[in-house]
Scaffold this motif. Structure first.
Motif, PDB file in Angstrom:
ATOM      1  N   GLU A  25       0.934  -1.088  -0.141  1.00 55.35           N
ATOM      2  CA  GLU A  25      -0.354   0.184   0.290  1.00 55.35           C
ATOM      3  C   GLU A  25       1.234   1.324   0.074  1.00 55.35           C
ATOM      4  O   GLU A  25       2.189   1.643   0.730  1.00 55.35           O
ATOM      5  N   SER A  26      -0.144   2.268  -1.002  1.00 57.31           N
ATOM      6  CA  SER A  26       0.746   3.362  -0.448  1.00 57.31           C
ATOM      7  C   SER A  26       1.617   4.180   0.814  1.00 57.31           C
ATOM      8  O   SER A  26       2.715   4.811   1.042  1.00 57.31           O
ATOM      9  N   THR A  27       0.597   3.798   2.301  1.00 56.33           N
ATOM     10  CA  THR A  27       1.104   3.961   3.003  1.00 56.33           C
ATOM     11  C   THR A  27       2.859   2.802   3.566  1.00 56.33           C
ATOM     12  O   THR A  27       3.162   3.480   4.725  1.00 56.33           O
ATOM     13  N   ASP A  28       2.972   2.580   2.749  1.00 55.79           N
ATOM     14  CA  ASP A  28       4.391   1.423   3.419  1.00 55.79           C
ATOM     15  C   ASP A  28       5.432   2.140   3.181  1.00 55.79           C
ATOM     16  O   ASP A  28       5.225   2.270   2.040  1.00 55.79           O
ATOM     17  N   SER A  29       6.875   2.031   3.258  1.00 54.28           N
ATOM     18  CA  SER A  29       7.538   2.651   3.762  1.00 54.28           C
ATOM     19  C   SER A  29       8.369   1.782   3.157  1.00 54.28           C
ATOM     20  O   SER A  29       9.297   1.250   3.749  1.00 54.28           O
ATOM     21  N   ILE A  30       8.173   1.379   1.653  1.00 52.28           N
ATOM     22  CA  ILE A  30       9.469   0.259   1.482  1.00 52.28           C
ATOM     23  C   ILE A  30      10.064   1.353  -0.268  1.00 52.28           C
ATOM     24  O   ILE A  30       9.253   1.642  -1.548  1.00 52.28           O
ATOM     25  N   GLU A  31      11.268   1.760   0.291  1.00 55.04           N
ATOM     26  CA  GLU A  31      12.257   2.735  -0.953  1.00 55.04           C
ATOM     27  C   GLU A  31      13.061   2.036  -1.624  1.00 55.04           C
ATOM     28  O   GLU A  31      13.715   1.228  -0.578  1.00 55.04           O
ATOM     29  N   ILE A  32      13.494   1.624  -2.555  1.00 53.91           N
ATOM     30  CA  ILE A  32      14.206   1.220  -3.686  1.00 53.91           C
ATOM     31  C   ILE A  32      14.694   1.914  -4.316  1.00 53.91           C
ATOM     32  O   ILE A  32      14.120   3.016  -5.308  1.00 53.91           O
ATOM     33  N   PRO A  33      16.169   1.918  -3.533  1.00 53.47           N
ATOM     34  CA  PRO A  33      16.868   2.910  -4.849  1.00 53.47           C
ATOM     35  C   PRO A  33      17.045   2.516  -6.237  1.00 53.47           C
ATOM     36  O   PRO A  33      16.809   1.134  -6.731  1.00 53.47           O
ATOM     37  N   GLU A  34      16.564   3.492  -7.298  1.00 56.13           N
ATOM     38  CA  GLU A  34      17.328   3.652  -9.031  1.00 56.13           C
ATOM     39  C   GLU A  34      18.158   2.100  -9.248  1.00 56.13           C
ATOM     40  O   GLU A  34      18.009   1.572 -10.054  1.00 56.13           O
ATOM     41  N   SER A  35      19.090   2.598  -8.052  1.00 57.90           N
ATOM     42  CA  SER A  35      20.623   1.874  -8.311  1.00 57.90           C
ATOM     43  C   SER A  35      20.232   0.489  -7.948  1.00 57.90           C
ATOM     44  O   SER A  35      21.453  -0.305  -8.513  1.00 57.90           O
ATOM     45  N   ASP A  36      19.549   0.251  -7.331  1.00 54.93           N
ATOM     46  CA  ASP A  36      18.993  -1.488  -6.683  1.00 54.93           C
ATOM     47  C   ASP A  36      18.083  -2.029  -7.948  1.00 54.93           C
ATOM     48  O   ASP A  36      17.657  -3.648  -7.834  1.00 54.93           O
ATOM     49  N   LEU A  37      18.441  -1.403  -8.895  1.00 56.13           N
ATOM     50  CA  LEU A  37      17.038  -1.994 -10.166  1.00 56.13           C
ATOM     51  C   LEU A  37      17.830  -2.306 -11.429  1.00 56.13           C
ATOM     52  O   LEU A  37      18.533  -1.535 -11.176  1.00 56.13           O
ATOM     53  N   LYS A  38      17.717  -4.049 -11.285  1.00 56.15           N
ATOM     54  CA  LYS A  38      17.758  -3.852 -13.353  1.00 56.15           C
ATOM     55  C   LYS A  38      16.515  -4.184 -13.815  1.00 56.15           C
ATOM     56  O   LYS A  38      15.706  -4.661 -13.774  1.00 56.15           O
ATOM     57  N   ILE A  39      16.586  -2.960 -14.935  1.00 64.70           N
ATOM     58  CA  ILE A  39      15.126  -3.095 -15.486  1.00 64.70           C
ATOM     59  C   ILE A  39      15.110  -3.772 -17.077  1.00 64.70           C
ATOM     60  O   ILE A  39      16.100  -3.271 -17.723  1.00 64.70           O
ATOM     61  N   ASP A  40      14.443  -4.865 -16.894  1.00 65.36           N
ATOM     62  CA  ASP A  40      14.811  -5.247 -19.005  1.00 65.36           C
ATOM     63  C   ASP A  40      12.893  -5.380 -19.862  1.00 65.36           C
ATOM     64  O   ASP A  40      12.540  -5.421 -18.402  1.00 65.36           O
ATOM     65  N   VAL A  41      12.829  -5.280 -20.773  1.00 61.76           N
ATOM     66  CA  VAL A  41      12.265  -4.426 -21.648  1.00 61.76           C
ATOM     67  C   VAL A  41      11.895  -5.916 -22.445  1.00 61.76           C
ATOM     68  O   VAL A  41      12.813  -5.729 -23.064  1.00 61.76           O
ATOM     69  N   PHE A  42      10.733  -6.261 -22.274  1.00 62.00           N
ATOM     70  CA  PHE A  42      10.881  -7.486 -23.523  1.00 62.00           C
ATOM     71  C   PHE A  42       8.823  -7.819 -24.358  1.00 62.00           C
ATOM     72  O   PHE A  42       8.352  -6.756 -24.094  1.00 62.00           O
ATOM     73  N   ARG A  43       9.094  -8.179 -25.498  1.00 61.61           N
ATOM     74  CA  ARG A  43       7.549  -8.293 -26.021  1.00 61.61           C
ATOM     75  C   ARG A  43       6.762  -9.389 -25.153  1.00 61.61           C
ATOM     76  O   ARG A  43       7.678 -10.790 -25.157  1.00 61.61           O
ATOM     77  N   SER A  44       5.622  -9.595 -24.665  1.00 63.56           N
ATOM     78  CA  SER A  44       4.502 -10.100 -24.488  1.00 63.56           C
ATOM     79  C   SER A  44       4.380 -11.247 -24.947  1.00 63.56           C
ATOM     80  O   SER A  44       4.305 -11.302 -26.271  1.00 63.56           O
ATOM     81  N   SER A  45       4.136 -12.423 -25.081  1.00 59.48           N
ATOM     82  CA  SER A  45       3.844 -13.181 -25.508  1.00 59.48           C
ATOM     83  C   SER A  45       2.350 -14.632 -24.667  1.00 59.48           C
ATOM     84  O   SER A  45       2.432 -14.545 -23.316  1.00 59.48           O
ATOM     85  N   GLY A  46       2.299 -15.239 -25.662  1.00 61.77           N
ATOM     86  CA  GLY A  46       1.205 -16.486 -25.217  1.00 61.77           C
ATOM     87  C   GLY A  46       1.271 -17.594 -25.231  1.00 61.77           C
ATOM     88  O   GLY A  46       2.732 -17.570 -25.320  1.00 61.77           O
ATOM     89  N   PRO A  47       0.685 -19.009 -25.174  1.00 67.33           N
ATOM     90  CA  PRO A  47       1.287 -19.995 -25.507  1.00 67.33           C
ATOM     91  C   PRO A  47       2.101 -19.914 -26.705  1.00 67.33           C
ATOM     92  O   PRO A  47       1.491 -20.129 -28.198  1.00 67.33           O
ATOM     93  N   GLY A  48       2.692 -21.012 -26.759  1.00 64.27           N
ATOM     94  CA  GLY A  48       3.432 -21.044 -27.613  1.00 64.27           C
ATOM     95  C   GLY A  48       4.724 -20.892 -28.310  1.00 64.27           C
ATOM     96  O   GLY A  48       4.797 -20.461 -28.840  1.00 64.27           O
ATOM     97  N   GLY A  49       4.547 -19.266 -27.384  1.00 65.28           N
ATOM     98  CA  GLY A  49       6.053 -18.639 -27.706  1.00 65.28           C
ATOM     99  C   GLY A  49       4.964 -17.395 -29.248  1.00 65.28           C
ATOM    100  O   GLY A  49       5.479 -16.129 -29.475  1.00 65.28           O
ATOM    101  N   GLN A  50       3.722 -16.863 -29.177  1.00 66.58           N
ATOM    102  CA  GLN A  50       3.240 -16.721 -30.039  1.00 66.58           C
ATOM    103  C   GLN A  50       3.398 -15.166 -29.847  1.00 66.58           C
ATOM    104  O   GLN A  50       2.740 -14.462 -28.522  1.00 66.58           O
ATOM    105  N   SER A  51       3.584 -14.379 -30.878  1.00 64.11           N
ATOM    106  CA  SER A  51       3.021 -12.741 -29.828  1.00 64.11           C
ATOM    107  C   SER A  51       1.299 -12.094 -29.612  1.00 64.11           C
ATOM    108  O   SER A  51       0.898 -12.406 -30.584  1.00 64.11           O
TER     109      SER A  51
END
Length: 373
Positions: A226-252
């Protein structure tokens, strides 16, 4: 089967309901409903869509909670009238109907009473559930999908809102993993007893020799941040990868890189999201689930430290908490509570309330025992 002594049982029903009302604190619930109704009637409510949805959902849940208690009170009154009518007219059919209604009220009270046992720090939160296939190959992946259906059907039976947030399909059949949200009061407290390793024994539908196969799936349940919870995560602690969503059998199912995989570098916790349509939405959803997992991890570490200081390093949960056996006999057995169900198909269709209730009562018993030791 002995006849029900309504002169004793109806006062017992009323006493149980009174106890539930005290724990529920109906006055506080009434004030909460009034406050939420005032917020919901504000003309600018929908200027902030996210907050409006939160207020509307909270109001709906609070009103439903109040109705459950009020309806039970009315049903007990009606049952008393029905019993009097059956006695005055010596009507066996009316008495049989009264006995049936008594059993239904008793079950509803038991379910409501279990809710009063949920007093953990995060028990009242919505839940995020992740199911991962384990040992057992394609059977394990199929089992993971069976468990997903079981929990979604359970939520549907109770009128709870669910949302599948991320799905990783197995190559041949079933799921490698799936994450979904259950939006309901006390969803975390209720479903948290489902966390652990689940085991399936059956004749494999994927084995052309018809051999019996044992497979496993892991269920993880965390409270929604919840927004009231104090869990701050520095940007430097994150690795973010982006990719294409896929369905069964790898169908895009998406022609843009909208899916997001977020890794928390200090702990190695990984969260993937692909349900939303935009990368920004998936990133926000992934961050929220990551915060939820880190919040729970922090609490588990604190609990472990307390146990270590107290000299109690006994694990609360075994690696395997429930077995679903379809061959050579039909049975579902919880290995912690010893509770058994003789109809696995009904369980897989979402009839798991008795298993959950037994788990909650067992957990409370364990907590009381640990407090006494």
């Amino acid at each position: 089967m002995a006849a029900i002594d309504f002169s004793e049982e109806i006062p017992h029903l009323r006493a149980t309901l009174t106890s539930i009302e005290k724990v529920t604190d109906l006055d506080a619930l009434t004030r909460t409903i009034a406050d939420l109704e005032q917020q919901a009637s504000a003309p600018d409510l929908w200027d902030d869509v996210e907050n409006a949805q939160k207020v509307s959902s909270a109001l709906s849940h609070a009103q439903a909670e109040r109705r459950r208690v009020d309806d039970l009170s009315s049903r007990i009154d009606d049952l008393e009238v029905m019993v009097q009518l059956a006695a005055e007219e010596d009507d066996a059919d009316t008495r049989a109907e009264a006995e049936k209604e008594f059993a239904s009220i008793r079950k509803a009270l038991d379910e409501l009473e279990v809710r009063t046992l949920l007093s953990g720090e995060y028990d009242e939160r919505s839940a995020v559930v992740t199911i991962r296939s384990g040992a057992g190959g394609v059977d394990a992946a199929d089992f993971a999908e069976m468990l997903l259906r079981m929990y979604l059907r359970w939520a549907e039976r109770h009128g709870y809102t669910t949302k599948v947030m991320d799905t990783s399909y197995a190559e041949e059949a079933g799921l490698k993993s799936v994450t979904f949200e259950v939006d309901a009061p006390y969803a975390y407290g209720t479903l948290s007893v489902e966390g652990g390793t689940h085991r399936l024994v059956r004749i494999s539908p994927f084995d052309n020799q018809g051999r019996r196969q044992t497979s496993f799936a892991a269920v993880e349940v965390i409270p929604l941040i919840e927004s009231t919870d104090s869990i701050e995560i520095p940007e430097s602690d994150l690795k973010i990868d982006v990719f294409r969503s896929s369905g069964p059998g790898g169908q895009s199912v998406n022609t843009t890189d909208s899916a997001v995989r977020m890794t928390h570098l200090p702990t190695g916790v990984v969260v993937s999201m692909q349900d939303e349509k935009s990368q920004i939405q998936n990133r926000a959803a992934a961050l929220r689930v990551l915060q939820s997992r880190l919040l729970l991890l922090k609490k588990q570490e604190e609990d472990a430290k307390r146990k270590e200081l107290a000299g109690d390093i006994k694990a609360s949960w075994g690696d395997q908490m429930r077995s679903y056996v379809l061959n050579p006999y039909q049975m579902v057995k919880d290995l912690r509570t010893e509770h058994t169900e003789g109809n696995p198909q009904a369980v897989f269709d979402g009839e798991i309330d008795d298993l959950i209730e037994a788990g909650i009562r067992w957990r409370v018993g364990q907590q009381r025992q640990n407090a006494e030791d």
